[in-house]
Design a protein around this motif. Structure first.
Motif, PDB file in Angstrom:
ATOM      1  N   MET A 222      -7.742  -3.526  -6.217  1.00 23.84           N
ATOM      2  CA  MET A 222      -8.561  -3.555  -5.002  1.00 23.84           C
ATOM      3  C   MET A 222      -7.655  -3.258  -3.813  1.00 23.84           C
ATOM      4  O   MET A 222      -6.697  -3.979  -3.555  1.00 23.84           O
ATOM      5  CB  MET A 222      -9.243  -4.918  -4.833  1.00 23.84           C
ATOM      6  CG  MET A 222     -10.225  -4.989  -3.682  1.00 23.84           C
ATOM      7  SD  MET A 222     -11.369  -6.392  -3.840  1.00 23.84           S
ATOM      8  CE  MET A 222     -10.250  -7.795  -3.635  1.00 23.84           C
ATOM      9  N   CYS A 223      -7.954  -2.183  -3.109  1.00 25.76           N
ATOM     10  CA  CYS A 223      -7.154  -1.757  -1.967  1.00 25.76           C
ATOM     11  C   CYS A 223      -7.782  -2.230  -0.659  1.00 25.76           C
ATOM     12  O   CYS A 223      -8.983  -2.486  -0.595  1.00 25.76           O
ATOM     13  CB  CYS A 223      -7.043  -0.231  -1.942  1.00 25.76           C
ATOM     14  SG  CYS A 223      -6.262   0.476  -3.411  1.00 25.76           S
ATOM     15  N   ASN A 224      -6.969  -2.295   0.371  1.00 26.98           N
ATOM     16  CA  ASN A 224      -7.440  -2.541   1.727  1.00 26.98           C
ATOM     17  C   ASN A 224      -6.922  -1.383   2.578  1.00 26.98           C
ATOM     18  O   ASN A 224      -5.718  -1.279   2.829  1.00 26.98           O
ATOM     19  CB  ASN A 224      -6.936  -3.894   2.239  1.00 26.98           C
ATOM     20  CG  ASN A 224      -7.670  -5.040   1.578  1.00 26.98           C
ATOM     21  OD1 ASN A 224      -8.842  -5.273   1.822  1.00 26.98           O
ATOM     22  ND2 ASN A 224      -6.978  -5.768   0.694  1.00 26.98           N
ATOM     23  N   CYS A 225      -7.823  -0.511   2.979  1.00 24.54           N
ATOM     24  CA  CYS A 225      -7.462   0.828   3.448  1.00 24.54           C
ATOM     25  C   CYS A 225      -7.744   1.044   4.923  1.00 24.54           C
ATOM     26  O   CYS A 225      -8.679   0.475   5.484  1.00 24.54           O
ATOM     27  CB  CYS A 225      -8.232   1.875   2.644  1.00 24.54           C
ATOM     28  SG  CYS A 225      -8.073   1.683   0.852  1.00 24.54           S
TER      29      CYS A 225
ATOM     30  N   CYS B 207       0.862  -1.181   0.000  1.00 23.79           N
ATOM     31  CA  CYS B 207       0.000   0.000   0.000  1.00 23.79           C
ATOM     32  C   CYS B 207       0.897   1.229   0.000  1.00 23.79           C
ATOM     33  O   CYS B 207       1.679   1.443   0.930  1.00 23.79           O
ATOM     34  CB  CYS B 207      -0.899  -0.011   1.229  1.00 23.79           C
ATOM     35  SG  CYS B 207      -1.751   1.558   1.522  1.00 23.79           S
ATOM     36  N   ILE B 208       0.797   2.042  -1.050  1.00 25.76           N
ATOM     37  CA  ILE B 208       1.671   3.210  -1.169  1.00 25.76           C
ATOM     38  C   ILE B 208       1.406   4.193  -0.031  1.00 25.76           C
ATOM     39  O   ILE B 208       2.327   4.873   0.438  1.00 25.76           O
ATOM     40  CB  ILE B 208       1.497   3.888  -2.548  1.00 25.76           C
ATOM     41  CG1 ILE B 208       2.580   4.947  -2.791  1.00 25.76           C
ATOM     42  CG2 ILE B 208       0.101   4.464  -2.700  1.00 25.76           C
ATOM     43  CD1 ILE B 208       3.945   4.400  -3.029  1.00 25.76           C
ATOM     44  N   CYS B 209       0.157   4.274   0.439  1.00 23.75           N
ATOM     45  CA  CYS B 209      -0.182   5.221   1.514  1.00 23.75           C
ATOM     46  C   CYS B 209       0.460   4.801   2.831  1.00 23.75           C
ATOM     47  O   CYS B 209       1.056   5.625   3.537  1.00 23.75           O
ATOM     48  CB  CYS B 209      -1.694   5.331   1.667  1.00 23.75           C
ATOM     49  SG  CYS B 209      -2.542   5.985   0.214  1.00 23.75           S
TER      50      CYS B 209
ATOM     51  N   CYS C  65      -4.713   6.001   4.535  1.00 27.25           N
ATOM     52  CA  CYS C  65      -5.267   6.036   3.184  1.00 27.25           C
ATOM     53  C   CYS C  65      -5.693   7.454   2.804  1.00 27.25           C
ATOM     54  O   CYS C  65      -6.492   8.087   3.509  1.00 27.25           O
ATOM     55  CB  CYS C  65      -6.459   5.089   3.093  1.00 27.25           C
ATOM     56  SG  CYS C  65      -7.396   5.248   1.548  1.00 27.25           S
ATOM     57  N   GLY C  66      -5.197   7.943   1.664  1.00 31.54           N
ATOM     58  CA  GLY C  66      -5.541   9.285   1.219  1.00 31.54           C
ATOM     59  C   GLY C  66      -7.027   9.461   0.989  1.00 31.54           C
ATOM     60  O   GLY C  66      -7.608  10.508   1.327  1.00 31.54           O
ATOM     61  N   VAL C  67      -7.677   8.435   0.410  1.00 30.91           N
ATOM     62  CA  VAL C  67      -9.108   8.541   0.136  1.00 30.91           C
ATOM     63  C   VAL C  67      -9.900   8.576   1.439  1.00 30.91           C
ATOM     64  O   VAL C  67     -10.757   9.453   1.644  1.00 30.91           O
ATOM     65  CB  VAL C  67      -9.584   7.371  -0.750  1.00 30.91           C
ATOM     66  CG1 VAL C  67     -11.106   7.390  -0.891  1.00 30.91           C
ATOM     67  CG2 VAL C  67      -8.930   7.453  -2.127  1.00 30.91           C
TER      68      VAL C  67
END
Length: 355
Positions: free
Chosen positions: A242-245, A173-175, A250-252
Motif C-alpha cells: 500500500m503506497c502513499n503517493c 517511497c522509491i519515487c 509518484c510515477g502512477v
C-alpha cells in the motif's frame, strides 16, 4: 546471429505486471545492463514467476545445488529476483520490473540510476502507467471523509487492510527517493510505503524496510494524509502493498495526470461532490488535490471537475466549510477486484493482451 540477451530480458519483463516496454533511446537496455550481468540475465530468463525451490532450479540450470543457491541468493539480495523462505527451504521466482526490481533498488538508488529511471519514465514507462496504472494501484478514501451511512468494503478501508496483515513493513517511497536524489523532491514524508506478509518478509530479509505494528502503521498513515498523500494499495482484495503517493513524484499519479479524465484511469469506488453554496473560496482544496480536479472560478469559489476526481477524500477532510463530501459510486459502477497479487498480475496481463 549473436544473441541479444538484454533485449530478450526486456521482452520477458514486458510480459509481467504493467510491462517494461522499449524506449526510443534504448534507455531501458542501459538500465538492465546497470542492474544485470549477462549471467544474471541468462539465469532470470530461465525462471518463471512461480516460486520454485533452489534445488529444482539447479536441475533446470544444470548446476550443482550449492552453486545455484549462491547465485540465486546473490540476485535476490540485489533485488533482481523474489525469494521466500519456508523452514529450511528458500524459493525463488522471476519478478516484474514494477512492482519489483525497481522498488527493490530502494537502498541502491543513486544519481545515475535515478536519472536513467527518470528518462525511462518520460520515454516509455509513463505511457504504460497511463494505460494500465488503474489496474496496478487503486485509490481508497480517507475514512474521515466518509459519512456514517457510507459503507466501505474492508478492502477499501486502509485501517482494515492494516489490521488484516500478520506482518507490516514500512519502506521508503522509491519515487520520492528518486526525486530527492535528483533534487526535485516535494518535501513530503519519504518513509511511507507499506509491504505486507510475504512481500514484507522479503523486504525484511533484504533490509529494505523496517517492521512496524498496526498502531505505528496507522500513525504513519495519518501523517501521510496530513501532508496530502493519496493512499493507493495494490489492486487486489488482499493487497501485498500500500503506497502513499503525491502527484509531484509518484510515477502512477504523474502519468494519470496526463490523462484528460483521470477518473477513468484509476480504480476507485468514490467521488467528491462540491456544494458551491457552502464554499468560502479559501482554496485549501485546490492545494490538497493531487489530480487538479479542483480550481478557483472567476467568482472566487471552487469548481470541481468530476472527470479528474479519483475519490481520495483529501479535499473533504480539510474543507473548513464542509462544502465538499465524498460519495460512493452506485453498485453497478463499483470495481470488482482480483482476490490476491497473483490474480492481479493475471488481470494486468489480460488487460495488456498478453494472455
Amino acid at each position: 546471429m549473436t544473441r541479444d540477451i538484454y533485449r530478450e530480458l526486456q521482452e520477458r519483463l514486458d510480459l509481467f505486471s504493467i510491462g517494461f516496454p522499449p524506449a526510443p533511446s534504448g534507455v531501458e537496455i542501459t538500465i538492465l545492463k546497470r542492474l544485470f550481468s549477462e549471467e544474471d540475465a541468462d539465469l532470470f530468463l530461465k525462471l518463471t514467476p512461480l516460486l520454485t525451490p533452489a534445488e529444482k532450479i539447479a536441475e533446470t540450470l544444470g548446476l550443482l545445488a550449492d552453486e545455484a543457491r549462491t547465485r540465486l541468493a546473490d540476485m535476490a539480495g540485489r533485488g533482481l529476483l523474489f525469494s521466500k523462505t519456508k523452514g529450511d527451504t528458500t524459493l525463488y521466482a522471476a519478478t516484474p520490473f514494477v512492482h519489483g526490481i525497481f522498488e527493490y533498488q530502494v537502498n541502491r538508488m543513486d544519481k545515475e540510476l535515478a536519472e536513467l529511471m527518470n528518462q525511462y519514465g518520460m520515454e516509455a514507462l509513463g505511457l504504460n502507467m497511463l494505460q494500465h496504472g488503474g489496474s496496478f494501484l487503486r485509490t481508497i478514501p480517507v475514512n474521515q471523509a466518509l459519512t456514517p451511512d457510507n459503507q466501505v468494503a474492508s478492502y477499501d478501508d486502509a485501517l482494515e487492510i492494516l489490521k488484516s496483515k500478520r506482518t507490516i513493513v514500512v519502506t521508503e517511497c522509491i519515487c520520492r527517493k528518486k526525486q530527492t536524489i535528483l533534487e526535485n523532491a516535494c518535501g513530503k514524508v519519504v518513509e511511507a510505503c507499506f509491504m505486507f506478509d510475504t512481500m514484507a518478509e522479503y523486504y525484511l530479509a533484504h533490509n529494505l524496510g523496517r517492521q512496524v505494528t498496526v498502531d505505528e502503521a496507522v500513525d504513519i498513515l495519518g501523517k501521510a494524509r496530513e501532508q496530502g498523500l493519496v493512499t493507493q494499495p495494490a489492486t487486489a482484495q488482499n493487497p501485498d502493498g500500500m503506497c502513499n503517493c503525491c502527484g509531484d513524484c509518484c510515477g502512477v499519479l504523474q502519468a494519470i495526470n496526463f490523462h484528460p479524465k483521470p477518473a477513468e484511469a484509476v480504480s476507485t469506488n468514490h467521488y467528491a461532490v462540491l456544494d458551491r453554496d457552502a464554499c468560502t473560496g479559501c482554496e485549501t482544496c485546490v492545494d490538497r488535490c493531487q489530480t487538479n480536479a479542483l480550481a478557483m472560478d472567476d467568482d472566487g469559489l471552487a469548481v470541481l471537475n468530476p472527470d479528474r476526481c479519483i475519490g481520495c477524500g483529501l479535499c473533504v477532510i480539510t474543507c473548513p466549510s464542509e462544502a465538499l463530501s465524498l460519495q460512493a459510486k452506485s453498485p453497478e459502477q463499483q470495481y470488482q477486484l482480483p482476490k490476491d497479487g497473483m490474480d492481479q498480475m493475471v488481470a494486468l496481463a489480460q488487460k495488456r493482451g498478453i494472455l
